[in-house]
Design an enzyme around this catalytic site. Structure first.
Site, PDB file in Angstrom:
ATOM      1  N   ASP A   1      30.813  42.570  34.571  1.00 48.68           N
ATOM      2  CA  ASP A   1      31.120  43.836  35.236  1.00 48.68           C
ATOM      3  C   ASP A   1      31.908  44.679  34.232  1.00 48.68           C
ATOM      4  O   ASP A   1      32.413  44.155  33.229  1.00 48.68           O
ATOM      5  CB  ASP A   1      31.934  43.562  36.503  1.00 48.68           C
TER       6      ASP A   1
ATOM      7  N   THR B   1      34.456  47.745  34.993  1.00 43.67           N
ATOM      8  CA  THR B   1      35.818  48.137  35.341  1.00 43.67           C
ATOM      9  C   THR B   1      36.655  46.933  35.748  1.00 43.67           C
ATOM     10  O   THR B   1      36.290  46.179  36.647  1.00 43.67           O
ATOM     11  CB  THR B   1      35.804  49.169  36.485  1.00 43.67           C
TER      12      THR B   1
ATOM     13  N   ASP C   1      35.523  41.286  39.022  1.00 40.49           N
ATOM     14  CA  ASP C   1      36.829  41.255  39.683  1.00 40.49           C
ATOM     15  C   ASP C   1      36.855  41.934  41.051  1.00 40.49           C
ATOM     16  O   ASP C   1      37.870  41.897  41.727  1.00 40.49           O
ATOM     17  CB  ASP C   1      37.884  41.921  38.796  1.00 40.49           C
TER      18      ASP C   1
END
Length: 735
Positions: A407, A409, A612
């Site tokens: 991922d 960000t 996250d």
């Protein structure tokens, strides 16, 4: 009443420098480096230095940006997160504590009896009877009862495992008048159980240390009065009152009040989250500012952190592929042993030689421990280094993954914001806009405020004096700046909620705001005397370690790196170009991320997914190994993940990959050690070189060898990896 633990004591303080005494730092290099790394993220802290021998910590800070009180509070929070001796499960049995005591008592009993007999025969010259009806024979049978019971239980379930083999060997030895040899088998088995229990408990304590972020007591609202109460006595439905600086001890919903919540202890994120009525909070986070009244929905071992610990404990009992291999190998060795025993008896016609061969092959303890001990040791070591691995299977597989999906960000980019874009209206320069914003945010410790200060200082701008300065929780700042002797101006710096509170019309800036937000940027408005004069847009910077980690993973066996993000293609392309990521999937929805992982798996790849957020949860669950950044970045994400990097440090991926590969390597070394010594024992026993008693000593020696080899993993250090690879890969300066 229990008092709160004193995590740090100020020994000396002058403006800009404080020396602390931190008892938990003594002889703990890992904790020292963890504390230093986390303090470096605190805005205003310029330098830290620890001394683990004297348990001291020196912090240098900028008094203009942070006060000594904030320094102390930041240190207290960090040490509190990473040190605890409290088991978060109310029932100690759930943490495995009694297992070690029971195993130790049993091992002590067997060792005492065996040691007494050995001392009597070797030191005192007293011959001890070893027949079935002798005192030693009786004690041997008594000590073997738990093992026999377990074997019988397995047989009723139509399973014949190691317990039955060991029980059979012990009974055969006692009947043959070799009770001491049987005791040696019991001693080895008891030692193996004690070692396994100890390493497992060590792992659980280390994991518990990561997850237990709650305090000892709190205040509960009873009939309108705040009453102090022990955490263990809290019940579902209680309204807990939490003030500035206190740790949240329950999962629940805010029913009154508002506050800035520091979720860094379980997310690794530096920004504070504004929460108010009807918002949810979780145990282990801190109230940074404000007062909140939280209605407890989950308490004790039902909280989110405790549920994670339960999952980890359950997974510690699950066998990995390599452990299953060890079990199969031990069963095969026993079958071969019986064949060798019969063959020896037929060829030599010597029952004692055959019996020796039987004893050698009927106790494959070292073979069984070959895989379980390195895996348990590695999980424990990873937990000490703030990496939560929810089972040996994931530890084993993470080193075999050949595809890594990331991922963007919060994963490849960090949690510290950076001022990315400054937009001004006609007639206002960027320097003027930044000067106003810097002046307003001078005393604010919010990460966005720190980013403004950093940019202003780089441009060598000085703050203007102000007469009034107000902070609006979760909205922004207002200040009255002195323009000249006769006039002051009102400056607002904040989000849209602040502009709405002061009835400011955004007007022509709306389109620019939409464009900036579409790029994934966080926008703050700058308003002068009710008129908007510009925008400040922030983005998280690329992690310094991202390039190094991606290259290191490739060296370790990852053949394909994929960027999968919900951001716009332009933003994703910029990041991929900087980090040399060849494959990009932008504007991906959560279900599309999971579909991509499934597609990669169908092509024959073993996929590791790193993320996250909630939007990563489906992909994390689908991947062969899901890795979450921070134990709580999003509750769903962490529960779906198999490994969590608690410190939010991407370098943990390098460490866990190498730890996995080293664990498998040591397990196979143990296989050769155990199997090779068994083969040698069979040959020596069949040729009459090895006696039954020496067969028992052979078990002791190769079991100790396996344990010693596995224990090397307890010293596995991430510093070695960083020193080897940290200077090779550097992020380009223009990123």
């Amino acid at each position: 009443m229990k008092t709160e633990k004193s995590y740090a004591i100020i020994k000396h303080s002058i403006p800009g420098r404080i020396r602390f005494k931190v008892p938990d730092l003594r002889k703990d290099k890992i904790l020292c480096s963890t504390v230093e790394r986390n303090l470096e993220r605190v805005a205003g802290v310029t330098r830290t230095r620890t001394n683990n021998k004297c348990a001291t910590l020196v912090i240098r800070y900028n008094p203009e940006f942070i006060t000594p009180e904030h320094v102390f509070e930041a240190l207290r929070e960090i040490v509190a997160v990473h040190t605890t001796k409290i088991c978060p499960i109310k029932d100690k049995k759930e943490c495995g504590c009694p297992q070690v005591k029971d195993a130790l008592r049993y091992f002590s009993f067997v060792s005492t009896v065996g040691g007494a007999v050995l001392a009597s025969e070797t030191l005192l010259g007293i011959t001890v009877a070893q027949t079935l009806f002798s005192p030693l024979g009786f004690l041997t049978v008594l000590a073997a009862v738990p093992l026999v019971k377990e074997a019988v239980t397995k047989l009723r379930e139509k399973k014949f495992g190691l317990e039955g083999i060991l029980a059979g060997g012990i009974i055969a030895a006692v009947v043959a008048g070799e009770a001491m040899t049987a005791f040696e088998i019991l001693w080895i088995n008891a030692g193996a159980e004690l070692l396994t229990a100890w390493i497992t408990e060590r792992s659980r304590r280390a994991i518990s240390g990561i997850l237990d972020n709650t305090t000892h007591h709190t205040f509960v609202l009873k009939d309108g009065v705040e009453v102090e109460m022990e955490i263990n006595n809290l019940q579902k439905g209680d309204v807990v009152v939490l003030h500035t600086g206190e740790k949240i001890c329950v999962d629940g919903t805010i029913v009154d009040g508002q506050g800035l919540i520091n979720e860094a202890p379980i997310t690794g994120r530096a920004d504070f989250i504004h929460k108010q009525q009807d918002d949810q909070v979780f145990a282990g986070t801190f109230v940074r500012e404000g007062v909140i009244y939280v209605k407890a929905e989950e308490v004790g071992d039902k909280t989110y952190l405790a549920r994670i610990l339960h999952k980890v404990e359950d997974s510690l009992e699950n066998k990995t592929d390599i452990e299953s291999t060890a079990d199969k190998l031990s069963v095969r060795l026993v079958k071969i042993g019986f064949a060798c025993t019969v063959g020896t008896l037929l060829l030599t016609a010597d029952p004692w030689r055959a019996f020796t061969v039987l004893l050698v092959m009927a106790c494959p303890c070292a073979t069984v421990l070959s895989a379980s001990t390195p895996i348990s040791a590695s999980i424990s070591t990873a937990a000490k280094n703030n990496i939560l691995i929810k089972g040996g299977r994931y530890l084993e597989e993470v080193g075999k993954c050949d595809i890594a999906c990331f991922d963007k960000t919060g994963t490849l980019t960090g949690s510290e914001p950076n001022l990315e874009h400054v937009h001004t209206v006609d007639g206002v320069s960027e320097s003027e806009l930044l000067s106003y914003a810097f002046s307003v945010e001078t005393h604010n410790h919010h990460p966005l405020a720190q980013a403004i200060k950093c940019e202003a200082e780089q441009r060598k701008l000085a703050p203007l004096p102000h007469t009034v300065c107000e902070y609006f929780l979760g909205k922004g700042m207002r200040a009255e700046l002195v323009e000249n002797e006769n006039h002051s101006m009102e400056i607002l710096v904040g989000n849209k909620k602040l502009t709405e509170q002061f009835d400011v019309r955004i007007g022509s800036l709306s389109r620019q705001v939409s464009n900036l937000k579409r790029k994934g940027l966080t926008v703050l408005y700058v308003v002068k005397d009710k008129e908007p004069i510009g925008l400040l847009a922030f983005a998280n910077t690329i992690r310094e370690e991202s390039a190094m980690v991606l290259n290191a993973l490739g060296t370790g066996g990852v053949e394909r790196t994929v960027l999968v993000t919900g951001d716009e293609p332009a933003t994703a392309n910029d990041l991929a170009k900087t980090l040399s990521i060849p494959e990009i999937h932008a504007s991906a929805m959560p279900e599309e991320k999971a579909t991509l992982v499934r597609t990669l798996q169908s092509e024959g790849g073993k996929v590791m997914m790193v993320g996250d957020g909630i939007n990563d949860a489906l992909a994390l669950a689908q991947a062969d190994v899901g890795v979450a950044m921070g134990t709580g970045g999003a509750e769903v994400a962490v529960e779906a993940a198999d490994i969590a990097l608690v410190d939010d440090d991407l370098k943990g991926l390098m460490y866990v990959q190498q730890l996995s590969q080293d664990t498998v390597k040591i397990a196979y070394q143990n296989f050769w050690l155990a199997t090779g010594s068994n083969i040698a024992g069979v040959i020596m026993g069949a040729t009459g070189v090895l006696s039954p008693v020496m067969a028992g000593f052979l078990h002791i020696l190769h079991t100790i060898g396996v344990i010693a080899n596995s224990s090397r993993l307890l010293l596995h250090s991430p510093e070695a990896i960083e020193s080897k690879q940290g200077k090779i890969y550097e992020l380009p300066q223009n990123s």
